[in-house]
Design a protein around this motif. Sequence first.
Motif, PDB file in Angstrom:
ATOM      1  N   VAL A 200     -31.049 -23.416  32.438  1.00 21.64           N
ATOM      2  CA  VAL A 200     -31.869 -22.742  31.421  1.00 21.64           C
ATOM      3  C   VAL A 200     -33.321 -22.744  31.863  1.00 21.64           C
ATOM      4  CG1 VAL A 200     -32.615 -22.713  29.012  1.00 21.64           C
ATOM      5  CG2 VAL A 200     -30.326 -23.529  29.582  1.00 21.64           C
ATOM      6  N   ALA A 201     -33.987 -21.606  31.684  1.00 21.89           N
ATOM      7  CA  ALA A 201     -35.426 -21.512  31.931  1.00 21.89           C
ATOM      8  C   ALA A 201     -36.056 -20.748  30.770  1.00 21.89           C
ATOM      9  CB  ALA A 201     -35.706 -20.797  33.247  1.00 21.89           C
ATOM     10  N   HIS A 202     -37.143 -21.292  30.212  1.00 22.82           N
ATOM     11  CA  HIS A 202     -37.781 -20.662  29.061  1.00 22.82           C
ATOM     12  C   HIS A 202     -39.282 -20.550  29.287  1.00 22.82           C
ATOM     13  CE1 HIS A 202     -39.414 -20.993  24.730  1.00 22.82           C
ATOM     14  NE2 HIS A 202     -39.098 -19.740  24.982  1.00 22.82           N
ATOM     15  N   ALA A 203     -39.806 -19.363  29.036  1.00 25.54           N
ATOM     16  CA  ALA A 203     -41.240 -19.092  29.077  1.00 25.54           C
ATOM     17  C   ALA A 203     -41.586 -18.333  27.791  1.00 25.54           C
ATOM     18  CB  ALA A 203     -41.591 -18.261  30.306  1.00 25.54           C
ATOM     19  N   PRO A 204     -42.874 -18.201  27.450  1.00 25.48           N
ATOM     20  CA  PRO A 204     -43.227 -17.506  26.213  1.00 25.48           C
ATOM     21  C   PRO A 204     -42.673 -16.085  26.101  1.00 25.48           C
ATOM     22  CG  PRO A 204     -45.121 -18.698  27.062  1.00 25.48           C
ATOM     23  CD  PRO A 204     -44.065 -18.789  28.111  1.00 25.48           C
ATOM     24  N   ASP A 205     -42.470 -15.430  27.246  1.00 19.16           N
ATOM     25  CA  ASP A 205     -42.012 -14.042  27.190  1.00 19.16           C
ATOM     26  C   ASP A 205     -40.606 -13.849  27.760  1.00 19.16           C
ATOM     27  OD1 ASP A 205     -42.607 -14.563  29.793  1.00 19.16           O
ATOM     28  OD2 ASP A 205     -43.764 -12.723  30.147  1.00 19.16           O
ATOM     29  N   ALA A 206     -39.893 -14.937  28.027  1.00 17.86           N
ATOM     30  CA  ALA A 206     -38.551 -14.770  28.591  1.00 17.86           C
ATOM     31  C   ALA A 206     -37.722 -16.040  28.430  1.00 17.86           C
ATOM     32  CB  ALA A 206     -38.606 -14.390  30.063  1.00 17.86           C
ATOM     33  N   LEU A 207     -36.426 -15.829  28.221  1.00 20.66           N
ATOM     34  CA  LEU A 207     -35.444 -16.904  28.218  1.00 20.66           C
ATOM     35  C   LEU A 207     -34.328 -16.497  29.169  1.00 20.66           C
ATOM     36  CD1 LEU A 207     -33.955 -19.442  27.112  1.00 20.66           C
ATOM     37  CD2 LEU A 207     -33.035 -17.950  25.311  1.00 20.66           C
ATOM     38  N   VAL A 208     -34.021 -17.365  30.131  1.00 22.46           N
ATOM     39  CA  VAL A 208     -32.970 -17.062  31.102  1.00 22.46           C
ATOM     40  C   VAL A 208     -31.958 -18.201  31.101  1.00 22.46           C
ATOM     41  CG1 VAL A 208     -32.416 -16.579  33.509  1.00 22.46           C
ATOM     42  CG2 VAL A 208     -34.581 -15.766  32.542  1.00 22.46           C
ATOM     43  N   VAL A 209     -30.692 -17.848  30.977  1.00 24.21           N
ATOM     44  CA  VAL A 209     -29.614 -18.831  31.057  1.00 24.21           C
ATOM     45  C   VAL A 209     -28.608 -18.327  32.090  1.00 24.21           C
ATOM     46  CG1 VAL A 209     -27.852 -20.138  29.839  1.00 24.21           C
ATOM     47  CG2 VAL A 209     -29.900 -19.380  28.608  1.00 24.21           C
ATOM     48  N   GLY A 210     -28.292 -19.176  33.046  1.00 25.16           N
ATOM     49  CA  GLY A 210     -27.315 -18.836  34.072  1.00 25.16           C
ATOM     50  C   GLY A 210     -26.149 -19.801  34.045  1.00 25.16           C
ATOM     51  N   VAL A 211     -24.944 -19.277  34.162  1.00 28.75           N
ATOM     52  CA  VAL A 211     -23.738 -20.101  34.149  1.00 28.75           C
ATOM     53  C   VAL A 211     -22.850 -19.713  35.327  1.00 28.75           C
ATOM     54  CG1 VAL A 211     -21.579 -20.585  32.918  1.00 28.75           C
ATOM     55  CG2 VAL A 211     -23.733 -20.476  31.649  1.00 28.75           C
ATOM     56  N   THR A 212     -22.296 -20.705  35.995  1.00 27.15           N
ATOM     57  CA  THR A 212     -21.323 -20.488  37.060  1.00 27.15           C
ATOM     58  C   THR A 212     -20.034 -21.182  36.678  1.00 27.15           C
ATOM     59  OG1 THR A 212     -23.048 -20.381  38.767  1.00 27.15           O
ATOM     60  CG2 THR A 212     -20.798 -20.794  39.508  1.00 27.15           C
ATOM     61  N   LEU A 213     -18.924 -20.411  36.703  1.00 25.17           N
ATOM     62  CA  LEU A 213     -17.620 -20.953  36.337  1.00 25.17           C
ATOM     63  C   LEU A 213     -16.628 -20.697  37.476  1.00 25.17           C
ATOM     64  CD1 LEU A 213     -17.234 -19.555  32.691  1.00 25.17           C
ATOM     65  CD2 LEU A 213     -17.951 -21.866  33.353  1.00 25.17           C
ATOM     66  N   PRO A 214     -15.830 -21.698  37.819  1.00 22.12           N
ATOM     67  CA  PRO A 214     -14.769 -21.435  38.792  1.00 22.12           C
ATOM     68  C   PRO A 214     -13.792 -20.391  38.241  1.00 22.12           C
ATOM     69  CG  PRO A 214     -15.092 -23.793  38.472  1.00 22.12           C
ATOM     70  CD  PRO A 214     -15.865 -23.102  37.402  1.00 22.12           C
ATOM     71  N   ALA A 215     -13.392 -19.440  39.055  1.00 22.60           N
ATOM     72  CA  ALA A 215     -12.438 -18.422  38.603  1.00 22.60           C
ATOM     73  C   ALA A 215     -11.044 -19.039  38.528  1.00 22.60           C
ATOM     74  CB  ALA A 215     -12.444 -17.229  39.560  1.00 22.60           C
ATOM     75  N   PRO A 216     -10.178 -18.514  37.652  1.00 23.80           N
ATOM     76  CA  PRO A 216      -8.819 -19.054  37.538  1.00 23.80           C
ATOM     77  C   PRO A 216      -8.081 -18.974  38.869  1.00 23.80           C
ATOM     78  CG  PRO A 216      -9.309 -17.589  35.702  1.00 23.80           C
ATOM     79  CD  PRO A 216     -10.431 -17.452  36.665  1.00 23.80           C
ATOM     80  N   ASP A 217      -7.210 -19.919  39.112  1.00 31.80           N
ATOM     81  CA  ASP A 217      -6.421 -19.935  40.341  1.00 31.80           C
ATOM     82  C   ASP A 217      -5.592 -18.659  40.448  1.00 31.80           C
ATOM     83  OD1 ASP A 217      -7.366 -22.418  40.987  1.00 31.80           O
ATOM     84  OD2 ASP A 217      -5.666 -23.498  40.119  1.00 31.80           O
ATOM     85  N   GLY A 218      -5.572 -18.109  41.644  1.00 29.39           N
ATOM     86  CA  GLY A 218      -4.743 -16.923  41.875  1.00 29.39           C
ATOM     87  C   GLY A 218      -5.381 -15.618  41.423  1.00 29.39           C
ATOM     88  N   LEU A 219      -6.638 -15.683  40.947  1.00 30.49           N
ATOM     89  CA  LEU A 219      -7.290 -14.460  40.499  1.00 30.49           C
ATOM     90  C   LEU A 219      -7.622 -13.574  41.683  1.00 30.49           C
ATOM     91  CD1 LEU A 219      -8.461 -13.010  38.004  1.00 30.49           C
ATOM     92  CD2 LEU A 219     -10.635 -14.104  38.510  1.00 30.49           C
ATOM     93  N   ILE A 220      -7.325 -12.278  41.542  1.00 28.98           N
ATOM     94  CA  ILE A 220      -7.614 -11.317  42.609  1.00 28.98           C
ATOM     95  C   ILE A 220      -8.728 -10.395  42.135  1.00 28.98           C
ATOM     96  CG2 ILE A 220      -6.688  -9.447  43.979  1.00 28.98           C
ATOM     97  CD1 ILE A 220      -3.924 -10.690  43.654  1.00 28.98           C
ATOM     98  N   GLY A 221      -9.689 -10.120  42.998  1.00 25.54           N
ATOM     99  CA  GLY A 221     -10.733  -9.165  42.658  1.00 25.54           C
ATOM    100  C   GLY A 221     -12.097  -9.760  42.858  1.00 25.54           C
TER     101      GLY A 221
END
Length: 221
Positions: A200-221
Motif C-alpha cells: 500500500v502507498a498513500h499520498a494526498p492525491d493518490a492511493l495505490v494498492v498492489g496485490v500478487t497472488l499465486p495462480a491456481p495449479d494447472g491454470l493455462i493462459g
Amino acid sequence: MTSSLDLAALLCSRLCHDLLSPVGAINNGLELLAEEKDPEMRQRCIELLEQSARVSADKLKFFRLAFGAAGGFGEMVPTDEPRALIGALVAANERLQLDWAVPLGSLPKPAVKVLLNLAAIGMDALVRGGVLAVAAEMRDTAKGKVTEIAMRASGPRVAFDEAIGRALDGTLAASELSGRTAPAHMVHLLVAQEGGSLQVAHAPDALVVGVTLPAPDGLIG
C-alpha cells in the motif's frame, strides 16, 4: 483473531450501511408519490425511484460477488462481470471515472474478490472525485504463474483511513474491526490464504494498492 461469524456480521453491516441511502430514498419517493398530484412532479418522483432502485440493485450485485459466492463455484470468473459491477457504481457518481486495464478474459475467483474490494476502498477514498484505475495481469515467475492486481485512486483529495491500511496489512486488532474496515480485513485474509503479498502507498492525491497472488495449479493462459 476474528472468527468467520464475526467477519460475516461485519460485512453484513457494511452491506446494510451502503444500501441504507438508496433504499431510504425509495421509501421517501413512494411516500411523496402517494401524496403528489401534479403530473410533472409525479414523473420526477418515478425517475428518482428508478434511479434509487438501480443503485440498490447495482450495489447488491457488487457485494454479492465481492463478499459472497456469486460467479458460481468454479475457479475462474469472466472479467466482464467485475468490470460491469465496478462500472455501474462509478457511473452512479458523476465525479468518478473508471480506467479499466484488465486484458484477461477471466481471473481466478480470489483475485476477482480482491479486485472488487480494492475498487470499493478506492471509491470510498475519492471523496472529491477522481479516477479509479484498476489493472490486472498474469505473468510467469521463477516460482510459477502469478496474478498481479493494482488499484490506483487519484484525485484532488484522497482520504484513506489509517485503520483500513492496518486492516489490509493484518495489523488491526480484532477488537478494532468494524463494518468500514471489514472488507480490507477480508482482502488481507484472502491474500494470506492464497500465499500472496500486498503493498500500500498513500499520498494526498493518490492511493495505490498492489496485490500478487499465486495462480491456481494447472491454470493455462
